[in-house]
Design a protein around this motif. Sequence first.
Motif, PDB file in Angstrom:
ATOM      1  N   GLY A 558      45.330 -54.009 -31.531  1.00 48.40           N
ATOM      2  CA  GLY A 558      45.489 -52.713 -30.722  1.00 48.40           C
ATOM      3  C   GLY A 558      44.424 -52.262 -30.063  1.00 48.40           C
ATOM      4  N   ARG A 559      44.481 -51.926 -28.666  1.00 54.99           N
ATOM      5  CA  ARG A 559      43.165 -51.433 -28.276  1.00 54.99           C
ATOM      6  C   ARG A 559      42.575 -50.264 -28.755  1.00 54.99           C
ATOM      7  N   VAL A 560      41.521 -50.082 -28.906  1.00 55.31           N
ATOM      8  CA  VAL A 560      40.864 -48.924 -29.305  1.00 55.31           C
ATOM      9  C   VAL A 560      40.718 -47.870 -28.178  1.00 55.31           C
ATOM     10  N   GLN A 561      41.060 -46.744 -28.367  1.00 58.75           N
ATOM     11  CA  GLN A 561      41.073 -45.662 -27.483  1.00 58.75           C
ATOM     12  C   GLN A 561      40.292 -44.549 -27.826  1.00 58.75           C
ATOM     13  N   VAL A 562      39.323 -43.900 -26.751  1.00 52.19           N
ATOM     14  CA  VAL A 562      38.383 -42.855 -27.011  1.00 52.19           C
ATOM     15  C   VAL A 562      39.242 -41.672 -27.220  1.00 52.19           C
ATOM     16  N   ALA A 563      39.128 -41.212 -28.399  1.00 58.45           N
ATOM     17  CA  ALA A 563      39.661 -39.993 -28.809  1.00 58.45           C
ATOM     18  C   ALA A 563      39.185 -38.722 -28.099  1.00 58.45           C
ATOM     19  N   GLU A 564      39.987 -37.537 -27.918  1.00 59.51           N
ATOM     20  CA  GLU A 564      39.536 -36.464 -27.585  1.00 59.51           C
ATOM     21  C   GLU A 564      39.575 -35.368 -28.433  1.00 59.51           C
ATOM     22  N   ARG A 565      38.808 -34.186 -28.163  1.00 56.80           N
ATOM     23  CA  ARG A 565      38.848 -33.113 -29.028  1.00 56.80           C
ATOM     24  C   ARG A 565      40.435 -32.505 -28.852  1.00 56.80           C
ATOM     25  N   PRO A 566      41.252 -31.812 -29.920  1.00 58.08           N
ATOM     26  CA  PRO A 566      42.518 -31.338 -29.372  1.00 58.08           C
ATOM     27  C   PRO A 566      42.534 -30.445 -28.155  1.00 58.08           C
ATOM     28  N   ALA A 567      43.395 -30.488 -27.354  1.00 54.10           N
ATOM     29  CA  ALA A 567      43.664 -29.487 -26.384  1.00 54.10           C
ATOM     30  C   ALA A 567      43.425 -28.105 -26.556  1.00 54.10           C
ATOM     31  N   ARG A 568      44.002 -27.697 -27.773  1.00 56.87           N
ATOM     32  CA  ARG A 568      44.199 -26.096 -27.785  1.00 56.87           C
ATOM     33  C   ARG A 568      42.719 -25.649 -28.175  1.00 56.87           C
ATOM     34  N   GLU A 569      41.703 -26.663 -28.453  1.00 52.39           N
ATOM     35  CA  GLU A 569      40.311 -26.339 -28.964  1.00 52.39           C
ATOM     36  C   GLU A 569      39.426 -26.527 -27.521  1.00 52.39           C
ATOM     37  N   ARG A 570      39.612 -27.791 -26.892  1.00 51.86           N
ATOM     38  CA  ARG A 570      38.712 -28.208 -25.981  1.00 51.86           C
ATOM     39  C   ARG A 570      38.830 -27.043 -24.605  1.00 51.86           C
ATOM     40  N   LYS A 571      39.946 -26.512 -24.451  1.00 48.62           N
ATOM     41  CA  LYS A 571      40.323 -25.946 -23.119  1.00 48.62           C
ATOM     42  C   LYS A 571      39.661 -24.455 -23.397  1.00 48.62           C
ATOM     43  N   ARG A 572      39.061 -24.259 -24.261  1.00 48.22           N
ATOM     44  CA  ARG A 572      38.474 -22.743 -24.385  1.00 48.22           C
ATOM     45  C   ARG A 572      36.944 -22.954 -24.073  1.00 48.22           C
ATOM     46  N   ASP A 573      36.360 -24.133 -23.854  1.00 49.27           N
ATOM     47  CA  ASP A 573      34.840 -24.051 -23.552  1.00 49.27           C
ATOM     48  C   ASP A 573      34.544 -25.244 -22.678  1.00 49.27           C
ATOM     49  N   PHE A 574      33.364 -25.491 -22.184  1.00 46.68           N
ATOM     50  CA  PHE A 574      32.856 -26.449 -21.329  1.00 46.68           C
ATOM     51  C   PHE A 574      32.232 -27.535 -22.284  1.00 46.68           C
ATOM     52  N   ALA A 575      32.275 -27.665 -23.465  1.00 49.48           N
ATOM     53  CA  ALA A 575      31.701 -28.662 -24.162  1.00 49.48           C
ATOM     54  C   ALA A 575      32.402 -30.105 -24.024  1.00 49.48           C
ATOM     55  N   TYR A 576      31.757 -31.030 -24.124  1.00 49.02           N
ATOM     56  CA  TYR A 576      32.078 -32.364 -23.821  1.00 49.02           C
ATOM     57  C   TYR A 576      33.428 -32.764 -24.804  1.00 49.02           C
ATOM     58  N   VAL A 577      34.472 -33.197 -23.985  1.00 52.43           N
ATOM     59  CA  VAL A 577      35.719 -33.554 -24.622  1.00 52.43           C
ATOM     60  C   VAL A 577      36.053 -34.580 -25.467  1.00 52.43           C
ATOM     61  N   GLU A 578      35.276 -35.643 -25.255  1.00 51.49           N
ATOM     62  CA  GLU A 578      35.350 -36.993 -26.061  1.00 51.49           C
ATOM     63  C   GLU A 578      34.639 -36.889 -27.295  1.00 51.49           C
ATOM     64  N   LEU A 579      35.253 -37.792 -28.205  1.00 53.12           N
ATOM     65  CA  LEU A 579      34.639 -37.910 -29.611  1.00 53.12           C
ATOM     66  C   LEU A 579      33.911 -39.185 -29.475  1.00 53.12           C
ATOM     67  N   PRO A 580      33.113 -39.407 -30.453  1.00 55.60           N
ATOM     68  CA  PRO A 580      32.414 -40.564 -30.667  1.00 55.60           C
ATOM     69  C   PRO A 580      33.317 -41.886 -30.883  1.00 55.60           C
ATOM     70  N   VAL A 581      33.056 -42.942 -30.370  1.00 57.25           N
ATOM     71  CA  VAL A 581      33.554 -44.413 -30.866  1.00 57.25           C
ATOM     72  C   VAL A 581      32.826 -44.786 -31.951  1.00 57.25           C
ATOM     73  N   SER A 582      33.388 -45.086 -33.339  1.00 55.83           N
ATOM     74  CA  SER A 582      32.687 -45.378 -34.651  1.00 55.83           C
ATOM     75  C   SER A 582      32.056 -46.876 -34.245  1.00 55.83           C
ATOM     76  N   GLY A 583      31.259 -47.190 -35.224  1.00 51.51           N
ATOM     77  CA  GLY A 583      30.818 -48.378 -35.147  1.00 51.51           C
ATOM     78  C   GLY A 583      31.955 -49.568 -35.629  1.00 51.51           C
ATOM     79  N   GLU A 584      32.752 -49.164 -36.377  1.00 56.14           N
ATOM     80  CA  GLU A 584      33.798 -50.057 -36.860  1.00 56.14           C
ATOM     81  C   GLU A 584      34.647 -50.230 -35.710  1.00 56.14           C
ATOM     82  N   GLU A 585      35.080 -49.239 -34.635  1.00 55.65           N
ATOM     83  CA  GLU A 585      35.892 -49.385 -33.613  1.00 55.65           C
ATOM     84  C   GLU A 585      35.459 -50.264 -32.585  1.00 55.65           C
ATOM     85  N   ALA A 586      33.805 -49.851 -32.216  1.00 61.12           N
ATOM     86  CA  ALA A 586      32.997 -50.532 -31.485  1.00 61.12           C
ATOM     87  C   ALA A 586      33.182 -52.218 -31.707  1.00 61.12           C
ATOM     88  N   ALA A 587      32.768 -52.356 -33.128  1.00 66.13           N
ATOM     89  CA  ALA A 587      32.726 -53.684 -33.582  1.00 66.13           C
ATOM     90  C   ALA A 587      34.096 -54.507 -33.308  1.00 66.13           C
TER      91      ALA A 587
END
Length: 612
Positions: A558-587
């Motif tokens: 399966g293709r690893v997708q870049v995860a995002e913060r939950p919409a109910r949380e991220r829509k309240r601020d201008f902080a970056y929406v995407e979560l880190p890609v782990s070393g395991e996922e990147a490998a």
Amino acid sequence: MGRLSVKPAATADGRVGEFAATLVRRVEAMPPGTCPVSLVLGQLQVAKAQTCGKCTPCAQGMPKMERLLQDVERFRADGRTLAELRRTAELLRDTGDCAVGWQAAEAVLAGLDAFADEFASHMQAGACAAGTRQTVPCVTQCPAQVNIPAYIALAGEGRCEEAVKMIRKDNPFPTACALVCEHPCEAHCRRTMVDAPVNIRGIKKHVVDSAAADAVPVPAPLPSTGKRVAVVGGGPSGLSCAYFLALMGHDVTVHEGRKRLGGMMRYGIPAYRLPRERLDEDLRAICSLPNIAVKTESPVGAAEMGRLAGRYDAVYVAVGAQGGKMLDLPGADAAGVMSAVDLLSRIGDDDYPDFTDKNVAVVGGGNVAMDCARTSVRAGAASVTVAYRRRLEDMTALAAEVEAAIAEGVEMMCLQAPERIEADADGNACALVCRPQRIGEVRRGRPAPVPADKPELRIPADVVLIAVGQAIESAPFEEFGMQADRTCLCADEFLRAPGFDNVYVGGDCQWGPKTVIMAIAAGKTAAANIDEALGFHHVLDCGAEVPPARLNDRTPYGRVQVAERPARERKRDFAYVELPVSGEEAAQECGRCLRCDVYGIGALAGKEPKGW
């Protein structure tokens, strides 16, 4: 009624469907540089496998067209072959009983017209046309020609600093592109034939998250050439040109009209997608070169262009497309109506809007429209509605951006063409009135909307954001003597401005609003051509070696997708929406790369050169 069975009439249908799915993936991974004649032949052969053979036009016409196309493909045809092929296709198109036949003929005729030069070369030269040669898909599809397999291999070995260096060999904005690039490199990834394209942007994101660009030293400039180059515009194109020219040993001065560098990366992309501190990592790395001087709040007009062209050995104009376009609608002068580009531009200087308890309507269906809609949500709007005159699937915005906007509460009102803006007694906008549309025939590749026999739609709106395009400020440069075509500044294929020996132009101001990576590619191209025009042919060393290829792992994943913060949380601020890609996922993603630079066409092309 008689006895009935629930079994399918053709027992192989289920297996045929699964088998055909592999054909779909193969078509999606069509390698760039494929011979068009072979492609037309292949399409016909698929159609031939689908036909029932009932009608004479299909039964006789398809095999005949196949034989004629095979003669062309094998360089055994002449003009009479092509004429016979066209006659046969026209006969099948006009007399075939069903869609299988006439569509197959239509495809052959379309191929004859679209690839006339290729068919002519097969017949006259006995070879494919110049430039028809399969290449490494991801590298070819990247406008900046970044050596993607190399930095994926480095990342797979955990050598992220070297991966940054490898990216910067062709793209000095590894961080910005890791966060916002539209990743055209993935469009024809050969991994698609196994399971799905490699998540190239996700791997790059892991790389720059693991090794910050400003912490990885840039190469030392080559010895000074004594040449001076002025760059007008401090966006991705101008700074890319400045970076490469400085590495070549030229002295570069960048003139930027705004307070800060970055162009539309800073003044057009919201911080929740591209945090300013991450953009600054790339900017600090570029500006760390000792022979780059930067002058901000230094707009260049016609008179200054004349001075620069006279004092410098070369000038590169890369002012982008930073103006906002408006619609000529009744009521467009009401308070609360503004260009989407102007709104995002203000945010670039930390001037955030306050839409608390306001209803916001956004006109448009591109990425800028989605940026404005999602920004409005974060600015406290009571409701945000996007009005678009086509269908949802016709939107030019990335599908992921549309999905994210919907998840954050934006309502999409499609097939609604803006008609007028209503204002209250005080001159403030209070509603956007739209005329419903219905979808019609396909024109220029997309179904065209036409007015529908339905009542007007009134969308309550205290703020109306117009996101229908960007404007180019070409007037000062036209006054200087540069040519423009509908405000786009003209340049030849080598980016030289017509009528000037030392003035070059590129990026959005030349071809209109495009993408960050295309602007970077223009800057890289301009730097190479300016270097050549100044009498040099510098070769740059990025300081990283291409790792040897490992054997391919063809196990479907399966293709690893870049995860995002939950919409109910991220829509309240201008902080970056995407979560880190782990070393395991990147490998895992790095391991899915098939190293097309070594296997397949890569074996014929030879090793990637060390220099640039």
